[in-house]
Design a protein around this motif. Structure first.
Motif, PDB file in Angstrom:
ATOM      1  N   LEU A 255       0.819  -1.210   0.000  1.00 23.79           N
ATOM      2  CA  LEU A 255       0.000   0.000   0.000  1.00 23.79           C
ATOM      3  C   LEU A 255       0.854   1.261   0.000  1.00 23.79           C
ATOM      4  N   LEU A 256       1.881   1.297   0.838  1.00 20.16           N
ATOM      5  CA  LEU A 256       2.724   2.495   0.893  1.00 20.16           C
ATOM      6  C   LEU A 256       3.590   2.629  -0.350  1.00 20.16           C
ATOM      7  N   SER A 257       4.024   1.511  -0.912  1.00 19.35           N
ATOM      8  CA  SER A 257       4.784   1.571  -2.167  1.00 19.35           C
ATOM      9  C   SER A 257       3.961   2.237  -3.255  1.00 19.35           C
ATOM     10  N   ASP A 258       2.722   1.798  -3.407  1.00 17.71           N
ATOM     11  CA  ASP A 258       1.873   2.372  -4.446  1.00 17.71           C
ATOM     12  C   ASP A 258       1.576   3.840  -4.167  1.00 17.71           C
ATOM     13  N   TYR A 259       1.323   4.192  -2.903  1.00 21.43           N
ATOM     14  CA  TYR A 259       1.025   5.587  -2.570  1.00 21.43           C
ATOM     15  C   TYR A 259       2.219   6.492  -2.868  1.00 21.43           C
ATOM     16  N   ILE A 260       3.389   6.054  -2.509  1.00 21.02           N
ATOM     17  CA  ILE A 260       4.588   6.866  -2.760  1.00 21.02           C
ATOM     18  C   ILE A 260       4.827   7.006  -4.259  1.00 21.02           C
ATOM     19  N   CYS A 261       4.719   5.919  -4.990  1.00 16.42           N
ATOM     20  CA  CYS A 261       4.922   5.995  -6.441  1.00 16.42           C
ATOM     21  C   CYS A 261       3.889   6.908  -7.098  1.00 16.42           C
ATOM     22  N   GLU A 262       2.657   6.864  -6.598  1.00  8.53           N
ATOM     23  CA  GLU A 262       1.580   7.663  -7.173  1.00  8.53           C
ATOM     24  C   GLU A 262       1.747   9.154  -6.911  1.00  8.53           C
ATOM     25  N   THR A 263       2.377   9.489  -5.787  1.00  8.36           N
ATOM     26  CA  THR A 263       2.422  10.891  -5.368  1.00  8.36           C
ATOM     27  C   THR A 263       3.774  11.555  -5.582  1.00  8.36           C
ATOM     28  N   ARG A 264       4.751  10.827  -6.110  1.00  8.72           N
ATOM     29  CA  ARG A 264       6.071  11.403  -6.335  1.00  8.72           C
ATOM     30  C   ARG A 264       6.332  11.591  -7.831  1.00  8.72           C
ATOM     31  N   LYS A 265       7.245  12.498  -8.131  1.00  8.96           N
ATOM     32  CA  LYS A 265       7.675  12.670  -9.510  1.00  8.96           C
ATOM     33  C   LYS A 265       8.674  11.563  -9.829  1.00  8.96           C
ATOM     34  N   LEU A 266       8.318  10.718 -10.774  1.00  9.42           N
ATOM     35  CA  LEU A 266       9.111   9.524 -11.057  1.00  9.42           C
ATOM     36  C   LEU A 266       9.933   9.677 -12.329  1.00  9.42           C
ATOM     37  N   THR A 267      11.122   9.124 -12.268  1.00 12.43           N
ATOM     38  CA  THR A 267      11.990   8.978 -13.430  1.00 12.43           C
ATOM     39  C   THR A 267      12.558   7.563 -13.379  1.00 12.43           C
ATOM     40  N   PRO A 268      13.110   7.070 -14.484  1.00 12.15           N
ATOM     41  CA  PRO A 268      13.673   5.708 -14.463  1.00 12.15           C
ATOM     42  C   PRO A 268      14.804   5.522 -13.457  1.00 12.15           C
ATOM     43  N   ASP A 269      15.406   6.619 -12.983  1.00  9.69           N
ATOM     44  CA  ASP A 269      16.485   6.509 -12.005  1.00  9.69           C
ATOM     45  C   ASP A 269      15.982   6.260 -10.588  1.00  9.69           C
ATOM     46  N   LYS A 270      14.702   6.505 -10.357  1.00  8.82           N
ATOM     47  CA  LYS A 270      14.160   6.332  -9.012  1.00  8.82           C
ATOM     48  C   LYS A 270      14.118   4.848  -8.657  1.00  8.82           C
ATOM     49  N   PHE A 271      14.273   4.559  -7.353  1.00  8.22           N
ATOM     50  CA  PHE A 271      14.250   3.156  -6.949  1.00  8.22           C
ATOM     51  C   PHE A 271      13.702   2.993  -5.536  1.00  8.22           C
ATOM     52  N   GLN A 272      13.214   1.784  -5.267  1.00  6.09           N
ATOM     53  CA  GLN A 272      12.791   1.391  -3.928  1.00  6.09           C
ATOM     54  C   GLN A 272      13.573   0.138  -3.531  1.00  6.09           C
ATOM     55  N   VAL A 273      13.587  -0.148  -2.231  1.00 10.69           N
ATOM     56  CA  VAL A 273      14.430  -1.217  -1.718  1.00 10.69           C
ATOM     57  C   VAL A 273      13.628  -2.102  -0.768  1.00 10.69           C
ATOM     58  N   THR A 274      13.826  -3.418  -0.895  1.00 14.14           N
ATOM     59  CA  THR A 274      13.153  -4.354  -0.011  1.00 14.14           C
ATOM     60  C   THR A 274      14.043  -5.570   0.201  1.00 14.14           C
ATOM     61  N   THR A 275      13.498  -6.633   0.780  1.00 12.70           N
ATOM     62  CA  THR A 275      14.310  -7.793   1.139  1.00 12.70           C
ATOM     63  C   THR A 275      13.794  -9.063   0.466  1.00 12.70           C
ATOM     64  N   LEU A 276      14.575 -10.118   0.606  1.00  6.98           N
ATOM     65  CA  LEU A 276      14.237 -11.401  -0.009  1.00  6.98           C
ATOM     66  C   LEU A 276      13.020 -12.063   0.611  1.00  6.98           C
ATOM     67  N   VAL A 277      12.630 -11.667   1.806  1.00  8.17           N
ATOM     68  CA  VAL A 277      11.482 -12.296   2.452  1.00  8.17           C
ATOM     69  C   VAL A 277      10.311 -11.324   2.580  1.00  8.17           C
ATOM     70  N   THR A 278      10.275 -10.319   1.733  1.00  3.77           N
ATOM     71  CA  THR A 278       9.176  -9.353   1.678  1.00  3.77           C
ATOM     72  C   THR A 278       8.360  -9.602   0.419  1.00  3.77           C
ATOM     73  N   THR A 279       7.076  -9.299   0.474  1.00  7.84           N
ATOM     74  CA  THR A 279       6.173  -9.537  -0.642  1.00  7.84           C
ATOM     75  C   THR A 279       6.702  -9.000  -1.966  1.00  7.84           C
ATOM     76  N   ARG A 280       6.514  -9.786  -3.008  1.00  5.31           N
ATOM     77  CA  ARG A 280       6.909  -9.331  -4.344  1.00  5.31           C
ATOM     78  C   ARG A 280       5.885  -8.373  -4.940  1.00  5.31           C
TER      79      ARG A 280
END
Length: 597
Positions: free
Chosen positions: A351-376
């Motif tokens: 939910l927060l991933s989608d909200y942040i992506c929706e409300t920020r100015k995005l470029t292909p250089d932008k990135f998010q970070v997670t772990t191997l045991v977090t939802t895909r």
């Protein structure tokens, strides 16, 4: 020197298997070595009283630095307990390593904060006295404060390092220190190993007098200044939008009210009620089920939900005792009398991933970070917005912090892990309950204005990206016997994993300790970094897999289960969710039977 009678008693207890050989070794050291002289009488008294189980628990190992620092059960003596000696060794080892690393001419400083736990004030003062004696200036947050604010303080004051006295969501019996580097992140390799080397070799612990150091300006109270600057930094992540939301908030007897409430008020939320029964700072966590203030546990929200339904609140929000993690509960719909349900850490991740992506100015250089045991789901959301997701990380926010700086912090959007940790912005290098609370409330208010709830938004994400269902189970394995059992279970997964789970064939095994992937036919391929004690079993249907790892902060082993139905195969959403929930039930049954837990 101790009497021969005491040494003979230790030997006899070892032979009778009342204590382990390693415990016997450490007990002898605490009896005989000068550096433990202050504790020898207590050790001797335990021996005379034949408290062998207590001694074995306290001495069978030396508390290591795990994913969250050095954490354990408090007891006045013992190498495997949190006490003045083990806390003191941690601070002394940190001071010695930082001095050696930065050089004799460096200006040394350390930020220190603490939570509301028993003995946290004393441990924080002890750490400050040790750092001052080692030549550090100490920026001290007097009173209880959040872990993310400590991370912020390290960066804000340009400190060489930081110490947070907290055991996060552990039981009241526990305490800990989290050690931070100058980046504001928890200590990473090679510094973690360097610090523990110094800790293990600490002989004398040197202390200054706290009050004298404070009067001399070597300890500086800076909480009011840092409080203001921290909330200012959190506000940089705020997004304009609806604020019509009635929030019921619980700090779960921890520190959260010092930052969550100010952040929400600054962001325009005018109806925030702090839940009275859990509002008082109290290390016993008296009004929390089981006295464990962990927002991962749904039962934490039972009392909150009942109160919210009576008062007409729209959202229940809770933070753990050091306020670096959040939990949420919300109604299923906005209809009067709707049932409420908690959200899992993975669901909040998405939910927060989608909200942040929706409300920020995005470029292909932008990135998010997670772990191997977090939802895909997080990765699939990133793909839909055209941004990169770094997801091949071990558990622990220090690895997320490392990836942020390695990838270019100016392009970082969001960091998250399944255990209810979330981060946005440049102000910290750790998960942050204040910024996560603010973002969650903004999203809930925006959805309310649209006639939706968080649960309905999650369903929208499932329709778009497929249904993602996850479950984590933890099996406690305390003491020396538990440690051996954890090693046995991990070895079992590496050498003889189950062939099927819920009838689905295991098609490959990813072993991150050996960095190899073993296919069903026995073919072995190299597995890229990271390296750590984690095994993942991939099943024949893509997106369905399980993982196993020992906790880095508690004596338990954790199993992570993932089930998935792609969006293109969805026809009835509720039916698909029920099918995946049943699959997870069988995964859990099969894993428990296989591992004997």
């Amino acid at each position: 020197m101790p009497s021969q009678e005491l040494l003979d008693a230790i030997e006899a207890a070892t032979q009778a298997e009342k204590i382990t050989p390693t415990a016997a070794t450490h007990i002898r050291e605490w009896l005989t070595e000068p550096k433990y002289a202050d504790y020898a009488d207590q050790v001797a008294e335990h021996i005379r009283d034949q408290k062998w189980q207590v001694l074995d628990d306290a001495f069978w190992t030396i508390i290591p630095f795990g994913t969250g620092g050095r954490r354990g059960k408090m007891y006045p003596i013992g190498s495997n307990a949190i006490n003045d000696r083990t806390i003191g060794e941690s601070a002394q080892g940190l001071a010695d390593y930082v001095k050696d690393t930065l050089g004799a001419d460096a200006e040394l400083s350390c930020a220190i904060a603490r939570d509301t736990r028993h003995r946290s004030p004393e441990f924080a003062r002890l750490c400050a006295e040790i750092m001052v004696a080692a030549g550090f200036k100490v920026y001290f947050l007097d009173g209880y404060r959040s872990t993310p604010e400590l991370s912020f303080c390290v960066r804000y004051k340009n400190c060489s390092c930081g110490i947070m006295v907290t055991a996060s969501h552990n039981p009241p019996s526990d305490n800990a220190v989290k050690v931070y580097w100058s980046s504001g992140a928890q200590v990473l390799p090679p510094h973690d190993k360097g610090i523990i080397d110094r800790v293990m070799n600490t002989q004398e612990i040197k202390r200054a007098n706290f009050d004298e150091a404070l009067a001399a300006g070597k300890i500086v109270y800076c909480q009011e200044e840092v409080d203001r600057a921290f909330i200012d930094a959190v506000m940089l992540q705020a997004t304009p939008g609806p604020r019509d939301l009635k929030v019921l908030y619980s700090p779960l007897h921890g520190v959260g009210a010092t930052c969550v409430v100010p952040a929400l008020e600054r962001d325009g939320f005018k109806e925030v009620e702090v839940f009275g029964p859990q509002s008082t700072p109290d290390g016993d966590f008296p009004n929390v089920p089981g006295h464990v203030s962990n927002p991962e546990n749904p039962e934490i929200f039972d009392a909150l939900i009942g109160h919210a339904m009576n008062t007409g609140a729209d959202l229940c929000l809770a933070t753990d005792p050091d306020c670096d993690r959040i939990g949420l509960a919300a109604p299923l719909t906005l209809d009067a009398g709707s049932d409420w349900r908690t959200l899992t850490g993975n669901q909040i991740c998405g939910l927060l991933s989608d909200y942040i992506c929706e409300t920020r100015k995005l470029t292909p250089d932008k990135f998010q970070v997670t772990t191997l045991v977090t939802t895909r789901l997080v990765e699939r959301i990133g793909i839909s917005y055209g941004i990169k997701t770094i997801g091949d990380l071990l558990v622990g926010f220090k690895w997320i912090a490392q990836a942020i700086d390695a990838g270019g912090a100016e392009n970082f959007l969001y960091g998250t892990e399944e255990s209810h940790g979330y981060m946005a912005g440049q102000h910290v290098r750790d998960k942050d309950g204040a910024v996560a609370s603010m973002l969650a409330c903004e999203l809930a208010a925006k959805l309310k204005a649209q006639g939706k709830t968080l649960h309905e938004k999650l369903d929208d994400l499932f329709w778009q990206h497929g249904v993602h269902a996850e479950r984590t189970i933890s099996v406690m394995m305390p003491g020396s016997d538990g440690m051996e059992r954890m090693k046995e279970v991990m070895a079992q997964f590496r050498t003889a994993p189950p062939e099927k789970l819920d009838g689905l064939a295991v098609v490959q095994r990813r072993d991150y300790m050996q960095n190899i992937t073993t296919k069903k036919d026995g073919t072995v391929e190299p597995l890229p970094q990271p390296t750590g004690d984690l095994v993942i079993l991939d099943l024949e249907i893509d997106g369905n897999y399980v993982a196993c790892r020992p906790s880095g902060t508690e004596p338990k082993i954790k199993f992570y289960m993932f089930a998935y139905t792609p969006a293109e195969m969805l026809h009835d959403l509720e039916e698909a969710k029920a099918e995946l929930d049943a699959r997870l039930n069988t995964f859990e049954e099969d894993l428990r039977k296989y591992a004997g837990v």
